[in-house]
Design a protein around this motif. Structure first.
Motif, mmCIF file in Angstrom:
data_model
loop_
_atom_site.group_PDB
_atom_site.id
_atom_site.type_symbol
_atom_site.label_atom_id
_atom_site.label_comp_id
_atom_site.label_asym_id
_atom_site.label_seq_id
_atom_site.Cartn_x
_atom_site.Cartn_y
_atom_site.Cartn_z
ATOM 1 N N LEU A 139 157.149 35.315 -53.749
ATOM 2 C CA LEU A 139 158.236 35.790 -52.896
ATOM 3 C C LEU A 139 159.046 34.635 -52.317
ATOM 4 C CD1 LEU A 139 159.615 38.237 -51.571
ATOM 5 C CD2 LEU A 139 157.981 38.030 -49.679
ATOM 6 N N VAL A 140 158.372 33.632 -51.750
ATOM 7 C CA VAL A 140 159.113 32.583 -51.050
ATOM 8 C C VAL A 140 159.747 31.572 -52.004
ATOM 9 C CG1 VAL A 140 157.664 32.826 -49.002
ATOM 10 C CG2 VAL A 140 157.123 31.042 -50.672
ATOM 11 N N THR A 141 159.280 31.513 -53.243
ATOM 12 C CA THR A 141 159.864 30.561 -54.188
ATOM 13 C C THR A 141 160.927 31.193 -55.079
ATOM 14 O OG1 THR A 141 158.099 30.959 -55.815
ATOM 15 C CG2 THR A 141 157.781 29.141 -54.251
ATOM 16 N N GLY A 142 161.248 32.476 -54.860
ATOM 17 C CA GLY A 142 162.364 33.084 -55.559
ATOM 18 C C GLY A 142 162.053 33.774 -56.862
ATOM 19 N N ARG A 143 160.778 33.963 -57.161
ATOM 20 C CA ARG A 143 160.434 34.597 -58.429
ATOM 21 C C ARG A 143 160.765 36.097 -58.426
ATOM 22 N NH1 ARG A 143 154.437 34.709 -61.328
ATOM 23 N NH2 ARG A 143 154.969 36.258 -62.931
ATOM 24 N N LEU A 144 160.744 36.722 -57.267
ATOM 25 C CA LEU A 144 160.935 38.172 -57.212
ATOM 26 C C LEU A 144 162.376 38.595 -56.940
ATOM 27 C CD1 LEU A 144 157.764 39.229 -55.159
ATOM 28 C CD2 LEU A 144 158.173 39.546 -57.611
ATOM 29 N N LEU A 145 163.190 37.688 -56.405
ATOM 30 C CA LEU A 145 164.526 38.064 -55.958
ATOM 31 C C LEU A 145 165.602 37.205 -56.617
ATOM 32 C CD1 LEU A 145 163.810 38.352 -52.114
ATOM 33 C CD2 LEU A 145 163.737 40.184 -53.834
ATOM 34 N N ARG A 146 166.828 37.734 -56.645
ATOM 35 C CA ARG A 146 167.974 36.970 -57.102
ATOM 36 C C ARG A 146 168.380 35.978 -56.017
ATOM 37 N NH1 ARG A 146 171.548 41.627 -60.281
ATOM 38 N NH2 ARG A 146 169.763 42.521 -61.412
ATOM 39 N N PRO A 147 169.087 34.906 -56.380
ATOM 40 C CA PRO A 147 169.391 33.829 -55.420
ATOM 41 C C PRO A 147 170.028 34.305 -54.117
ATOM 42 C CG PRO A 147 169.905 33.099 -57.628
ATOM 43 C CD PRO A 147 169.546 34.551 -57.751
ATOM 44 N N GLU A 148 170.986 35.224 -54.183
ATOM 45 C CA GLU A 148 171.646 35.668 -52.956
ATOM 46 C C GLU A 148 170.672 36.394 -52.043
ATOM 47 O OE1 GLU A 148 175.350 38.504 -51.428
ATOM 48 O OE2 GLU A 148 175.146 38.018 -53.562
ATOM 49 N N GLN A 149 169.825 37.244 -52.605
ATOM 50 C CA GLN A 149 168.859 37.970 -51.789
ATOM 51 C C GLN A 149 167.748 37.040 -51.294
ATOM 52 O OE1 GLN A 149 170.247 39.599 -54.740
ATOM 53 N NE2 GLN A 149 171.603 40.279 -53.074
ATOM 54 N N GLN A 150 167.448 36.007 -52.076
ATOM 55 C CA GLN A 150 166.464 35.026 -51.629
ATOM 56 C C GLN A 150 166.961 34.313 -50.377
ATOM 57 O OE1 GLN A 150 163.553 34.825 -52.949
ATOM 58 N NE2 GLN A 150 162.728 33.126 -51.755
ATOM 59 N N ARG A 151 168.236 33.969 -50.356
ATOM 60 C CA ARG A 151 168.797 33.327 -49.165
ATOM 61 C C ARG A 151 168.749 34.272 -47.970
ATOM 62 N NH1 ARG A 151 172.324 31.274 -53.187
ATOM 63 N NH2 ARG A 151 173.793 33.000 -52.865
ATOM 64 N N GLU A 152 169.023 35.549 -48.207
ATOM 65 C CA GLU A 152 168.970 36.528 -47.119
ATOM 66 C C GLU A 152 167.542 36.671 -46.580
ATOM 67 O OE1 GLU A 152 171.420 37.842 -45.691
ATOM 68 O OE2 GLU A 152 173.097 38.076 -47.082
ATOM 69 N N LEU A 153 166.570 36.693 -47.494
ATOM 70 C CA LEU A 153 165.162 36.818 -47.105
ATOM 71 C C LEU A 153 164.771 35.777 -46.073
ATOM 72 C CD1 LEU A 153 162.209 38.037 -47.898
ATOM 73 C CD2 LEU A 153 162.043 35.945 -49.278
ATOM 74 N N LEU A 154 165.265 34.547 -46.259
ATOM 75 C CA LEU A 154 164.836 33.412 -45.448
ATOM 76 C C LEU A 154 165.783 33.085 -44.302
ATOM 77 C CD1 LEU A 154 163.593 31.090 -48.341
ATOM 78 C CD2 LEU A 154 162.328 32.864 -47.110
ATOM 79 N N GLN A 155 166.709 33.985 -43.979
ATOM 80 C CA GLN A 155 167.566 33.801 -42.806
ATOM 81 C C GLN A 155 166.766 34.119 -41.559
ATOM 82 O OE1 GLN A 155 170.917 32.689 -42.518
ATOM 83 N NE2 GLN A 155 170.439 32.030 -44.603
#
Length: 388
Positions: A297-313
């Protein structure tokens, strides 16, 4: 929960084993940064086991943990799987992980956003018309980040009256709750604050998000999580049990303290229908599975780049952690960690990963004793994420 002391015997830990070059913690193809070098330090087996043993002697009937780092995996346990019996806790056993369920829900929601089937700015009313007061103003993002102001249903007077004592909890252990019934606990409750202006943890947010997932996909949230997360990552020890009250496979027992005169006796609450937690806290998992999940999850394997950035806001919470979208974050020994904590009757768990995925810790324990389990968890974090 009031903690109580019981005489326990500690179990032995499992020696670290190597992970192959193609395993979870492979070598970096580029020069490692100073932080990467720090987080690649092999687990301190002796230091970790010492904390588990001390915890099991004063604050938990049983505890298990897995730490990954430096190309190695360490697993250990302490205490007993069942009070009155001599069987040690199985380090690879299963446990109830409570609110860690929320991170799975968030992963599914963010995948749907990435697919264009849902937007973080969508109102609750759009997907769940008439279900929530102020639903036309509350957004999916606010549900994910606990900035909706919606009252936590488990904090309402009605809920706390129903689950107000050990005998009441035991009496309701087989009760099946629907999401709609859980939402009724908040009926007529005003928002705690104006939308987006503050932060307050609320299980209600994730009951609603599960219903949004169902409305968008036509499937129960658990089915989507299994298809999108559990199967791709090979999380065979993880399940969303629904109304199933039995933990299948090796597991430690969980207890609640019942006072009888001047004595306190343990009440076994291992068998328990977790639908009262639902999408906010029903998951059953293993330490290995949760470490694998949060690394992905935290390294971006599950999400697209834009949603990965949102996850970690990050949103400041005023607690010892801050919050992203369905994930907690804190800094330990100068290293930022991401993960989640969770609890449900008789069980508490925490799973943390460095942002680069090079080191993880997952711990599960069954509170029992006069000691403060949180102090041991802090020590465990300090050892697991020690930089040298």
């Amino acid at each position: 929960m009031v903690s109580r002391r019981t005489t326990l015997k500690t179990g032995a830990g499992v020696v670290a084993v190597a992970v192959g070059g193609g395993g979870v913690l492979g070598a970096s193809p580029r020069p490692a940064s100073a932080e990467e070098i720090a987080t690649s330090v092999e687990p301190d087996a002796a230091g970790l086991q010492e904390v588990l043993d001390e915890m099991a002697s004063s604050a938990a009937s049983g505890v298990l943990a897995e730490v990954r780092g430096g190309g190695r995996v360490w697993r250990g346990s302490g205490g007993v799987a069942e009070l009155g019996e001599g069987k040690p806790v199985v380090a690879g056993g299963r446990f109830r992980a409570g609110s860690i369920t929320k991170s799975f829900v968030a992963a599914v929601v963010l995948q749907l956003v990435g697919e264009g089937r849902l937007r973080l700015g969508d109102s609750v009313e759009r997907w769940l018309p008439g279900v929530v007061a102020e639903g036309g103003r509350i957004t999916v993002r606010q549900l994910l980040q606990h900035t909706s102001g919606i009252v936590n249903y488990t904090n309402t007077r009605a809920f706390r009256t129903l689950y107000g004592g050990v005998d009441q909890v035991v009496g309701l252990r087989d009760r099946t709750w629907t999401p709609q019934e859980l939402l009724k606990f908040t009926a007529g409750e005003a928002l705690l604050f104006e939308l987006g202006t503050s932060w307050m943890y609320s299980n209600t947010n994730y009951i609603l998000l599960a219903l949004v997932i169902e409305r968008v996909t036509g499937n129960h949230y658990a089915r989507e999580a299994e298809r999108r997360v559990l199967r791709p990552l090979g999380l065979r020890g993880t399940e969303f049990p629904g109304r199933r009250s039995v933990i299948v496979g090796s597991h430690a027992h969980g207890y609640l303290p019942r006072r009888v005169g001047d004595q306190v006796e343990p009440v076994d609450i291992t068998r328990f229908n977790p639908s009262v937690g639902g999408a906010s806290g029903e998951v059953v998992s293993t330490a290995a599975d949760l470490n694998r999940f949060f690394r992905a999850l935290v390294t971006g394997r599950l999400l697209r780049p834009e949603q990965q950035r949102e996850l970690l806001q990050i949103r400041s919470t005023g607690r010892d952690y801050d919050y992203g979208l369905g994930v907690e974050t804190k800094v330990v020994n100068g290293t930022r960690l991401w993960g989640h904590e969770g609890d449900i009757f008789g069980y508490q768990a925490a799973s943390w990963s460095t942002e680069d995925g090079r080191r993880q810790l997952t711990v599960s324990y069954n509170p029992w004793g006069s000691g403060d389990p949180e102090s041991f968890i802090e020590r465990l974090l300090a050892v697991a994420f020690r930089n040298r």
